[in-house]
Design a protein around this motif. Structure first.
Motif, short mmCIF file in Angstrom:
data_model
loop_
_atom_site.label_atom_id
_atom_site.label_comp_id
_atom_site.label_asym_id
_atom_site.label_seq_id
_atom_site.Cartn_x
_atom_site.Cartn_y
_atom_site.Cartn_z
N UNK A 1 0.77 -1.15 0.02
CA UNK A 1 -0.01 -0.20 0.15
C UNK A 1 0.74 1.35 0.15
N UNK A 2 0.37 2.15 -0.52
CA UNK A 2 0.85 3.84 -0.15
C UNK A 2 -0.27 4.48 0.24
N UNK A 3 0.16 4.98 1.45
CA UNK A 3 -0.99 5.90 2.26
C UNK A 3 -0.28 7.32 2.33
N UNK A 4 -1.20 8.37 2.08
CA UNK A 4 -0.98 9.71 1.95
C UNK A 4 -1.62 10.24 3.07
N UNK A 5 -0.66 11.01 3.91
CA UNK A 5 -1.61 11.36 5.05
C UNK A 5 -1.22 12.79 5.54
N UNK A 52 3.73 11.71 4.84
CA UNK A 52 2.92 12.60 5.54
C UNK A 52 3.45 13.95 4.96
N UNK A 53 2.44 14.75 4.64
CA UNK A 53 2.73 16.12 4.05
C UNK A 53 2.34 17.26 4.94
N UNK A 54 3.12 18.27 5.24
CA UNK A 54 2.79 19.33 6.00
C UNK A 54 2.96 20.57 5.08
N UNK A 55 2.26 21.72 5.45
CA UNK A 55 2.16 22.84 4.81
C UNK A 55 1.94 24.19 5.76
N UNK A 56 2.45 25.19 5.20
CA UNK A 56 2.29 26.49 6.03
C UNK A 56 0.65 26.67 6.53
N UNK A 57 0.58 26.74 7.74
CA UNK A 57 -0.71 26.49 8.68
C UNK A 57 -1.49 27.81 7.95
#
Length: 326
Positions: free
Chosen positions: A60-64, A162-167
């Motif tokens: 699997x590939x999970x994008x969170x 896991x991807x993060x971005x400017x809040x």
């Protein structure tokens, strides 16, 4: 299983007024989950056990990530990489038919108009069945925090991103999504929305706890910063391909970069979504858009909230560098 409790009645009443008539239904109710008080529509309690005991496959590939952090485009890039870069399929189908949103059922209240629609009823009924019966390599998108996902997700060999971005960009984009009549139909202004974010009264909040769990290292887990990914899209795609162990020729890398360039990808996704409407799921796609759109009168308050949480975070240095710099 985590304890699920209704939110305080006075808060629930306020939120009912803000959200009535959207996908949560005409008379929405909300719950908090576990010691961290993860915030969800009440329908989460129907599916919490299903989420926790879902069978993860080793391929699997999970994008969170928290909503509007870049999970959709990242999931679509991963789908293309793991499905022989089938551009024709991508151009003719909805992106959420390729990488399904794991917790889609939770987001729709029983009184939502979409629940009454036969096509959407079928999609809800078959969501987990379609995932379980999918013979190909699955790319699954989720906004759930890690503690509410299957226990073996990070240990069974599955690839997890896991991807993060400017809040501030996240908040503006999430507000735009939730204010849409065919979505959550949020009836307040942006200050109301920001207040809900600060007080952990938005779906999938608390935001900072979500990011804190997401940034914890694990085998077969890749952390992606949205700002870095779009600054050099070609490099970002190559990084994902390497993580997924997919070999790309220079020509294929060029084709992928062109396909996922903002203007091209926006045209491909326009109108192709679960709701069969023309909502721009890919809206601006830019880093730093908050500098143009974030209300001046909220900036000082927002900056203090951000900095206070960075100081408390185990990953404060990383967050400061990548997410909240000017």
């Amino acid at each position: 299983m985590a304890t699920i409790t209704p939110v305080d009645p006075s808060l629930n009443l306020k939120l009912k007024k803000q959200y009535a008539g959207g996908i949560f239904g005409e008379d929405p109710n909300f719950v908090q989950v576990g010691s961290k008080k993860w915030f969800f529509p009440e329908r989460f309690q129907e599916y919490s056990s299903t989420y926790k005991h879902f069978k993860v496959r080793s391929d699997d590939v999970w994008i969170n990530g928290y909503p509007r952090s870049g999970t959709s485009v990242t999931a679509d890039i991963c789908w293309m990489l793991t499905h022989k870069m089938n551009f024709e399929v991508a151009k003719s189908t909805a992106f959420n038919d390729r990488s399904k949103l794991f917790e889609l059922n939770t987001l729709f209240g029983k009184q939502s108009d979409l629940i009454k629609d036969a096509q959407h009823q079928e999609a809800f009924r078959n969501l987990f069945m379609s995932l379980e019966n999918d013979p190909e390599r699955r790319v699954i998108k989720t906004h759930l925090p890690y503690e509410l996902l299957p226990d073996n997700l990070l240990t069974c060999g599955a690839k997890v991103i896991y991807i993060v971005r400017n809040i501030k960009d996240v908040a503006l984009s999430f507000y735009n999504l939730q204010s849409t009549p065919t979505r959550e139909n949020f009836g307040g202004n942006f200050e109301d929305f920001w207040s809900n974010l600060e007080t952990d009264c938005l779906t999938f909040a608390p935001y900072w706890k979500h990011v804190e769990q997401g940034l914890q290292p694990a085998k077969n887990k890749l952390i992606v910063f949205y700002e870095e990914q779009i600054q050099d899209l070609r490099k970002g795609i190559k990084k994902l391909a390497d993580f997924l162990e997919v070999s790309l020729t220079e020509t294929q890398l060029d084709e992928m970069t062109d396909f996922f360039s903002f203007e091209n990808y926006k045209k491909v996704t326009q109108g192709k979504n679960f709701f069969n409407d023309n909502f721009e799921h890919v809206r601006k796609g830019q880093s730093g858009q908050w500098k143009k759109e974030f209300p001046d009168y909220l900036k000082k308050r927002a900056d203090k909230w951000i900095q206070d949480n960075i100081k408390r975070s185990k990953n404060g240095d990383k967050l400061e560098k990548y997410l909240f710099s000017e």
